[in-house]
Design a protein around this motif. Structure first.
Motif, PDB file in Angstrom:
ATOM      1  N   GLY A  16      -8.610  -0.417  -2.424  1.00 15.73           N
ATOM      2  CA  GLY A  16      -7.693  -0.754  -1.336  1.00 15.73           C
ATOM      3  C   GLY A  16      -8.255  -0.387   0.025  1.00 15.73           C
ATOM      4  N   PHE A  37       0.831  -1.204   0.000  1.00 19.50           N
ATOM      5  CA  PHE A  37       0.000   0.000   0.000  1.00 19.50           C
ATOM      6  C   PHE A  37       0.867   1.256   0.000  1.00 19.50           C
ATOM      7  CE2 PHE A  37      -2.442   3.433   1.860  1.00 19.50           C
ATOM      8  CZ  PHE A  37      -3.689   3.291   1.272  1.00 19.50           C
ATOM      9  N   TYR A  88      -4.360   5.053   5.536  1.00 18.99           N
ATOM     10  CA  TYR A  88      -4.368   3.633   5.899  1.00 18.99           C
ATOM     11  C   TYR A  88      -4.636   3.470   7.404  1.00 18.99           C
ATOM     12  CZ  TYR A  88      -2.817  -1.217   6.357  1.00 18.99           C
ATOM     13  OH  TYR A  88      -2.754  -2.553   6.625  1.00 18.99           O
ATOM     14  N   SER A 102      -9.991  -3.262   2.385  1.00 17.05           N
ATOM     15  CA  SER A 102      -9.148  -3.535   3.555  1.00 17.05           C
ATOM     16  C   SER A 102      -9.963  -3.321   4.831  1.00 17.05           C
ATOM     17  CB  SER A 102      -7.902  -2.640   3.554  1.00 17.05           C
ATOM     18  OG  SER A 102      -8.242  -1.270   3.658  1.00 17.05           O
ATOM     19  N   THR A 159       1.154   3.671  -3.572  1.00 19.13           N
ATOM     20  CA  THR A 159       0.467   4.964  -3.439  1.00 19.13           C
ATOM     21  C   THR A 159       1.452   6.121  -3.314  1.00 19.13           C
ATOM     22  OG1 THR A 159       0.257   4.617  -1.050  1.00 19.13           O
ATOM     23  CG2 THR A 159      -1.622   3.972  -2.431  1.00 19.13           C
TER      24      THR A 159
END
Length: 436
Positions: A120, A37, A62, A124, A41
């Motif tokens: 994502g 991730f 995140y 997630s 990104t």
């Protein structure tokens, strides 16, 4: 379905669910997905992402996603678990969360970079909710399938199965990432994405044995004909919550569990960042440390289940917390300029594995032993356990980040965790020795 408590086939099937779902904890939560991730990104040094009309740093977004998933589990699980207890439908809820988590994890295969960041983040979050939500109902089976004297060993067996299964799949995934030419893969991002797909498939396939053998309605509860399950869920939750305060040992244990989970889970989630940011270790070395933690975790879970038989659960937990204190103090004095810092980090990683596996397994079985003998509301009771763990993770990671921001160092934040381990160890001392 009536079962014979202590039945070896049912115990094996229960423990095997750890084999099925622990690949998620290793590949998605700890090792491959966070690194993937962060890398995909970050385009040419630009780590800003746009999501829901706002701009975020990639690691910031995140972290928010993880915190949101933990909060959703913490809020939903107590209600759903009380409904499951009331209707005798625990396995159906466990299946729902399992399929939600596994399918969502598999869909992460389609996450390729900033242009698909919504995939994502969304999946997630759903994967995390599925993983942690299923564990509430999974843990609640422990007092129903194993006698009190078996529960330490059975709980440890589950974690041991999980560590072995997750490492096996992790090694396969790492072979793809490190040696893509072995599989004729030319796309550099494809091996990681295949690993997400493999976790979803692994989780679904190996959970089938558990679902086939585990009973759904241990106490033969007759599902009520009337509707209004949500209201019933709230009423059952409130009833069990009030009942909980009649058991002082349970209250003391939950307070202690919250405090040391605050510290232990925070350290587990930030260990990789600490190694990278404070010690300057490469990603490969950090993944090696995570594998060391997994493998040593088997020894810790099984070893301390035996130690608890000799000195009792509470004293065994206090020994584990004492070791945790030693780990945090030692980590504070690690210096990236020391030529041996890499091996010192590996050593501390081994100790983290030893106490992480043992504290998880022993906490679960200790709580299970303390539950009222005449209750059938195991899912509801375990939802309080799960709620405190998730809130501890959210508050712990937030406090860690805040203290780092205020002091400019992760080390001072790490040292704070020592206080929580000490307080948790102290409060365990208030528990009366009725059950070991």
């Amino acid at each position: 379905m009536k079962i014979k408590k202590g039945d070896k086939k049912i115990i094996r099937a229960w423990a095997f669910y750890d084999w099925a779902n622990s690949a998620y904890a290793l590949v998605i939560s700890s090792a491959i997905f966070p690194i993937f991730f962060q890398n995909v990104t970050n385009k040419d040094g630009n780590d800003t992402l746009h999501f829901l009309g706002h701009s975020f740093k990639n690691t910031e977004l995140y972290s928010y996603a993880l915190a949101f998933s933990f909060l959703m589990v913490a809020l939903l699980s107590p209600i759903l678990s009380s409904i499951a207890d009331y209707s005798g439908n625990k396995k159906s809820f466990m299946k729902f969360y399992t399929y939600l988590g596994a399918i969502s994890t598999a869909i992460l295969f389609f996450f390729k970079g900033p242009e698909t960041v919504w995939i994502g983040i969304t999946f997630s979050i759903l994967g995390s909710i599925g993983f942690w939500g299923s564990l509430v109902f999974y843990n609640a089976y422990l007092p129903e399938i194993a006698h009190e004297e078996q529960q330490d060993k059975v709980s440890a067996m589950g974690f041991a199965f999980g560590y072995v299964g997750s490492v096996l799949l992790m090694l396969f995934n790492l072979s793809m990432i490190l040696k893509p030419d072995w599989y004729s893969i030319s796309d550099p991002g494809l091996p990681a994405r295949i690993s997400f797909l493999s976790v979803g498939i692994w989780w679904i396939v190996f959970s089938q044995y558990t679902f086939k053998v585990l009973p759904n309605n241990v106490y033969e509860v007759k599902p009520p004909k009337r509707k209004g399950y949500l209201l019933i869920g709230f009423k059952e939750l409130w009833r069990v919550f009030k009942e909980l305060f009649n058991y002082k040992n349970l209250v003391f244990f939950l307070i202690s569990f919250f405090l040391y989970s605050f510290a232990a889970q925070t350290i587990f989630y930030v260990a990789g960042l600490f190694g990278s940011k404070e010690l300057g270790l490469a990603s490969g070395k950090l993944i090696t440390t995570i594998l060391v933690i997994q493998l040593v975790g088997i020894v810790g879970a099984l070893g301390f289940s035996r130690i608890s038989r000799i000195i009792g659960n509470i004293k065994a937990l206090q020994v584990i917390l004492f070791i945790w204190i030693g780990i945090t103090i030692s980590a504070y004095y690690l210096n990236k300029n020391n030529p041996n810092v890499e091996y010192q980090f590996y050593t501390l990683g081994a100790f983290v594995g030893l106490v992480m596996g043992s504290i998880q397994a022993l906490s679960r079985s200790t709580y299970s032993k303390m539950l009222p003998e005449n209750t059938h509301k195991h899912a509801t009771y375990f939802s309080f356990y799960d709620f405190l763990e998730k809130i501890a993770i959210v508050l712990g990671t937030f406090a860690f980040g805040l203290l780092e921001a205020l002091t400019g160092s992760m080390k001072s934040a790490l040292l704070l965790m020592t206080v929580f381990f000490f307080l948790g160890m102290l409060i365990l001392g208030f528990i009366k020795r009725k059950k070991s």
